[in-house]
Write a protein that holds these residues in place. Structure first.
Motif, short mmCIF file in Angstrom:
data_model
loop_
_atom_site.label_atom_id
_atom_site.label_comp_id
_atom_site.label_asym_id
_atom_site.label_seq_id
_atom_site.Cartn_x
_atom_site.Cartn_y
_atom_site.Cartn_z
N TYR A 1 1.06 -1.10 0.00
CA TYR A 1 0.00 -0.27 0.58
C TYR A 1 0.67 0.90 -0.02
O TYR A 1 1.78 1.54 0.79
CB TYR A 1 -1.15 0.09 1.33
N GLY A 2 0.64 1.93 -0.94
CA GLY A 2 1.39 3.36 -1.46
C GLY A 2 2.83 3.00 -1.87
O GLY A 2 3.51 3.73 -2.04
N ALA A 3 2.65 1.97 -2.17
CA ALA A 3 4.32 1.35 -2.60
C ALA A 3 4.10 1.55 -4.81
O ALA A 3 5.48 1.40 -5.27
CB ALA A 3 4.70 0.04 -2.73
N ASP B 1 12.75 -7.20 -4.56
CA ASP B 1 11.83 -5.83 -3.67
C ASP B 1 11.39 -6.83 -2.13
O ASP B 1 11.46 -5.70 -0.86
CB ASP B 1 11.44 -5.19 -3.65
N ILE B 2 10.06 -7.43 -2.43
CA ILE B 2 9.05 -8.09 -1.35
C ILE B 2 9.61 -8.93 -0.37
O ILE B 2 9.85 -9.05 0.75
CB ILE B 2 7.80 -8.46 -2.41
N ARG C 1 13.33 -9.03 -0.20
CA ARG C 1 14.11 -8.68 0.54
C ARG C 1 13.88 -7.94 2.27
O ARG C 1 13.65 -7.91 2.70
CB ARG C 1 14.72 -7.29 -0.56
N VAL C 2 12.67 -6.95 1.66
CA VAL C 2 11.45 -7.12 2.78
C VAL C 2 10.67 -7.95 4.04
O VAL C 2 11.40 -7.78 5.15
CB VAL C 2 10.60 -5.42 2.68
N LEU C 3 10.15 -8.39 3.54
CA LEU C 3 9.55 -9.75 3.74
C LEU C 3 10.83 -10.14 5.02
O LEU C 3 10.67 -10.66 6.08
CB LEU C 3 9.25 -11.22 3.71
N ALA C 4 12.21 -10.43 4.70
CA ALA C 4 13.37 -10.80 5.45
C ALA C 4 14.08 -10.15 6.25
O ALA C 4 14.07 -10.45 7.82
CB ALA C 4 14.70 -11.68 4.02
N LEU C 5 13.82 -8.61 5.87
CA LEU C 5 14.09 -7.61 6.70
C LEU C 5 13.33 -7.95 8.22
O LEU C 5 14.31 -7.45 8.93
CB LEU C 5 14.33 -6.50 6.77
N CYS C 6 12.24 -8.19 7.76
CA CYS C 6 11.11 -7.15 8.71
C CYS C 6 10.49 -8.86 9.76
O CYS C 6 9.41 -8.50 10.72
CB CYS C 6 9.70 -7.01 8.53
N GLY D 1 3.66 -3.23 9.51
CA GLY D 1 3.39 -2.01 9.08
C GLY D 1 4.84 -1.13 8.53
O GLY D 1 4.90 -0.22 7.89
N ILE D 2 6.18 -2.17 9.44
CA ILE D 2 7.40 -1.24 9.52
C ILE D 2 7.67 -1.84 7.57
O ILE D 2 8.30 -1.29 6.78
CB ILE D 2 8.17 -2.63 9.70
N ALA D 3 7.17 -3.31 7.22
CA ALA D 3 7.42 -3.56 5.70
C ALA D 3 6.98 -3.01 4.75
O ALA D 3 6.97 -2.07 3.83
CB ALA D 3 7.32 -5.35 5.98
N ARG D 4 5.63 -2.04 4.85
CA ARG D 4 4.56 -1.26 4.49
C ARG D 4 5.22 -0.43 4.25
O ARG D 4 5.76 0.64 3.35
CB ARG D 4 3.42 -1.36 4.94
N ALA D 5 5.56 0.47 5.38
CA ALA D 5 6.92 1.77 4.82
C ALA D 5 7.83 1.98 4.09
O ALA D 5 8.15 2.38 3.48
CB ALA D 5 6.86 1.99 6.71
N LEU D 6 8.75 0.46 4.05
CA LEU D 6 9.91 0.07 3.25
C LEU D 6 9.34 0.33 2.13
O LEU D 6 10.42 0.82 1.64
CB LEU D 6 10.71 -0.46 4.38
#
Length: 565
Positions: free
Chosen positions: A427-429, A436-437, A439-444, A477-482
């Motif tokens: 949302y918003g991306a 990218d998805i 990478r962010v899933l792993a980071l969070c 929520g953090i992943a959404r922002a990133l």
């Protein structure tokens, strides 16, 4: 801001078709009356022998008129629905855009149940007025007036009697009408109370259950529901009377046509065919009169709905201007400058520079203005004085969409949406790559959660992410922002009530984010990640080192414990 006008744009064409339809239906009624008079006087009571060709021609003419009338009725209903739905669509968009313009703080001055009623019940009343009220008033009213005018040419005495019957019923309806408005207002009041009560309690069923208040809430709903039932029954009394008057007017019109026509025939002033033709016209007008009888009902409900819709449009934003008229493109930047910021009684003449890539921690007691300062920096609130610069650019002068893309925020009140996991994640991306998805899933640390979901990214989440743990919601929520790829990341107490994985994800994000990070925290250990600490002390802000910030935060927490003990 006002509501759209009903007759504008493409709706003008639809309204013109309705006017033409009403005139055509009146001509069809007159043609039917003339054919009936001709058939009755010339064929049923023949003065001279008539051939089978005349009878066939009359029958075909009648069938053609009936077919045309049926088509006109169908087309009139279709155009009326198009007109109503087109207008409701315009009103719905105007209301929704205004709510988006005033933002969350502005819309909170009206309950969620009341706002939903504007989009459901009130728009239904608006549609009923346009499609079933205004359209019928146009078509049926025009048909009735022109048909009565044509009846004057057939027999003025019978036409006058029918017209007086219709006028008498209409006058009685106008007398009864004002009572309907008061009954409708009362019913709406109780319906709004129920909508607000049910909406709030369904959103907080956990609170009701945790405190064992199920019985209390049932009793409260029963009381309000009884009041609504009483109000609706009182409204039904008035509605029933109005509908009875419209039906009586149709019957009275036919009765007057028959009685006056019989006297005309007895006096030799009219033929039997003329009387039958007048009766036919009166019969054809009966459904139109019934339509007109409900016009006041629809107009009354729509008038009250319009008042409520205007209440929404009169809501004003809190802490920011209604219009964001900046048109200049925003150049990429991640350093921030606050110059002479003043806001309410929280801040006065605050000036601050935040360098690109800097980690800034905000500390201070609850209610001191930390979240407000974040929203001022992000442009979500407009300062009473001073300006916020991003890379030397005044946020107010630039395109709102580009300003929003520069910032991303994580906060407990920015909850998840009803929809798929993918919707909430992106949302918003805009467009995002699968890499990218991943990478962010792993980071969070969201990969274990995603593997557990039955449909993976397409799994639908309930409102506010119910069914997920608080830590899982926080990580999403953090992943959404990133994934929104901001240049400045704002974390509004994002570390509150986190589980171990969520805390680890937050630490990793603060450490690895390529842009500027500003975070609010009550955790002294997290201040070690900050380059500087801002202690919010209204009406100003004090700059501290991370060590000084830790000492102050621990001291304030110790004071709070002493006060509690």
């Amino acid at each position: 801001m006002d509501l759209p006008r009903i007759i504008e744009g493409d709706r003008r064409r639809l309204f013109a078709w309705l006017v033409a339809n009403g005139a055509a239906q009146a001509l069809a009624a007159v043609a039917t009356a003339l054919l009936v008079r001709h058939g009755f006087d010339q064929l049923i009571i023949p003065q001279a022998p008539q051939g089978s060709g005349s009878i066939l021609s009359l029958a075909l003419a009648m069938l053609a008129v009936l077919a045309a009338t049926a088509w006109l009725r169908w087309r009139g209903n279709l155009d009326a629905e198009r007109l109503g739905q087109g207008y409701v669509h315009a009103v719905r968009l105007r209301l929704f855009r205004h709510l988006l313009a005033i933002g969350a703080e502005g819309s909170r001055r009206m309950s969620r149940g009341a706002l939903m009623l504007r989009f459901v019940g009130d728009l239904t009343a608006t549609r009923n007025w346009v499609s079933l009220g205004l359209a019928r008033l146009t078509v049926s009213g025009l048909t009735t007036l022109l048909a009565l005018a044509a009846m004057v040419l057939i027999d003025p005495v019978i036409a006058t009697a029918v017209g007086l019957a219709v006028a008498a019923a209409a006058s009685l309806a106008l007398v009864v009408g004002p009572y309907l408005r008061s009954r409708t207002r009362e019913a709406r009041h109780h319906r709004g109370r129920i909508a607000a009560l049910v909406s709030d309690r369904l959103a907080h069923l956990g609170v009701v259950e945790a405190f064992g208040q199920e019985g209390r809430e049932v009793r409260r709903l029963r009381r309000v529901s009884r009041q609504l039932r009483t109000a609706l029954v009182a409204r039904a009394h008035v509605l029933g009377l109005l509908r009875a008057l419209s039906e009586a007017s149709a019957g009275l019109a036919s009765g007057c046509a028959l009685a006056v026509g019989a006297m005309q025939v007895a006096d030799g002033q009219a033929s039997p065919g003329t009387v039958v033709a007048a009766m036919v016209v009166a019969g054809l007008l009966a459904p139109r009169l019934n339509d007109l009888g409900r016009v006041y009902e629809y107009w009354n409900a729509a008038g009250i709905a319009r008042e409520k819709q205007l209440q929404v449009l009169r809501l004003e934003p809190v802490g920011r201007g209604l219009a964001r008229a900046g048109t200049a493109p925003l150049a990429a930047a991640d350093w921030i400058a606050l110059k002479g910021i003043g806001y309410a009684d929280l801040f006065a003449d605050v000036s601050l520079d935040i360098a690109a890539g800097e980690r800034i921690a905000l500390i201070g007691p609850n209610g001191c203005g930390k979240s407000t300062l974040l929203r001022l920096i992000a442009g979500l609130l407009e300062p009473d004085a001073g300006v916020v610069h991003l890379g030397g650019q005044d946020l107010r002068s630039h395109r709102w969409a580009e300003v929003r893309r520069a910032f991303a925020m994580v906060a407990p009140d920015l909850s998840l949406l009803r929809g798929s996991f993918r919707l909430n994640l992106t949302y918003g991306a805009g467009r995002v790559e699968a890499t990218d998805i991943t990478r962010v899933l792993a980071l969070c640390h969201l990969e274990p959660l995603l593997a557990r979901l039955p449909d993976g990214l397409e799994t639908r989440l309930a409102e506010n992410g119910q069914g997920l743990s608080s830590g899982e919601r926080a990580r999403l929520g953090i992943a959404r922002a990133l994934l929104a790829r901001p240049r400045i990341l704002l974390l509004d107490e994002a570390d509150a009530n986190l589980d171990r994985l969520a805390r680890a994800a937050l630490d990793a994000v603060i450490a690895s984010f390529e842009g500027t990070v500003i975070f609010i925290t009550h955790d002294a250990s997290r201040l070690a990640q900050a380059d500087r600490v801002l202690a919010v002390r209204p009406p100003g802000v004090t700059v501290l080192s991370p060590g000084e910030g830790m000492a102050e935060l621990r001291e304030s927490q110790a004071r709070a414990l002493r006060l509690v003990s």
